[in-house]
Design a protein around this motif. Structure first.
Motif, mmCIF file in Angstrom:
data_model
loop_
_atom_site.group_PDB
_atom_site.id
_atom_site.type_symbol
_atom_site.label_atom_id
_atom_site.label_comp_id
_atom_site.label_asym_id
_atom_site.label_seq_id
_atom_site.Cartn_x
_atom_site.Cartn_y
_atom_site.Cartn_z
ATOM 1 N N GLN A 78 0.835 -1.208 0.000
ATOM 2 C CA GLN A 78 0.000 0.000 0.000
ATOM 3 C C GLN A 78 0.869 1.259 0.000
ATOM 4 N N VAL A 79 1.862 1.289 0.868
ATOM 5 C CA VAL A 79 2.750 2.456 0.949
ATOM 6 C C VAL A 79 3.518 2.619 -0.353
ATOM 7 N N PHE A 80 4.045 1.523 -0.877
ATOM 8 C CA PHE A 80 4.803 1.533 -2.130
ATOM 9 C C PHE A 80 3.951 2.122 -3.244
ATOM 10 N N ASP A 81 2.702 1.654 -3.359
ATOM 11 C CA ASP A 81 1.787 2.165 -4.379
ATOM 12 C C ASP A 81 1.521 3.656 -4.188
ATOM 13 N N GLU A 82 1.266 4.061 -2.946
ATOM 14 C CA GLU A 82 0.960 5.468 -2.667
ATOM 15 C C GLU A 82 2.139 6.374 -2.979
ATOM 16 N N VAL A 83 3.325 5.974 -2.561
ATOM 17 C CA VAL A 83 4.514 6.798 -2.772
ATOM 18 C C VAL A 83 4.771 6.995 -4.262
ATOM 19 N N PHE A 84 4.772 5.907 -5.015
ATOM 20 C CA PHE A 84 5.075 6.039 -6.429
ATOM 21 C C PHE A 84 3.931 6.663 -7.206
ATOM 22 N N GLU A 86 2.102 9.115 -6.030
ATOM 23 C CA GLU A 86 2.275 10.550 -5.773
ATOM 24 C C GLU A 86 3.395 11.127 -6.620
ATOM 25 N N GLU A 87 4.473 10.370 -6.743
ATOM 26 C CA GLU A 87 5.610 10.841 -7.528
ATOM 27 C C GLU A 87 5.367 10.699 -9.014
ATOM 28 N N TRP A 90 7.705 5.064 -11.332
ATOM 29 C CA TRP A 90 8.233 3.884 -10.673
ATOM 30 C C TRP A 90 9.706 3.776 -10.990
#
Length: 94
Positions: A78-84, A86-87, A90
């Motif tokens: 979930q965090v990985f998906d959210e961070v990338f 937002e940016e 990938w």
């Protein structure tokens, strides 16, 4: 001349040859139509690559720190998906 490195989902389109079982190809066409076939395949491959990037990260983390619980694994996804998301990008495929 320098080579440009693109991240997953970036860069100009490039033609590749792809072989699929006919039943799979028919199921894709039935779901998205002939015109969206390539986009469907690209999105599926990008999802798979992103999953592999995360799996590699988690494996590296576990080799250094020890096992990760299933709950922590799901949270990491979930965090990985959210961070990338937002940016808007990938990591480059490796």
């Amino acid at each position: 001349m320098s080579e440009t490195t693109y991240s997953i989902g970036e860069g100009p389109a490039t033609r590749v040859s792809l072989s699929l079982p006919e039943g799979t190809a028919e199921a894709i066409r039935a779901r998205v139509g002939k015109r969206e076939f390539s986009a469907f395949i690209a999105e599926a491959v990008e999802r798979e690559l992103r999953g592999q990037v995360l799996d590699e990260y988690l494996a590296d983390y576990e080799s250094r720190k020890g096992p990760v619980s299933e709950q922590a694994r799901q949270r990491a996804r979930q965090v990985f998906d959210e961070v990338f998301a937002e940016e808007g990008q990938w990591p480059a495929a490796s």
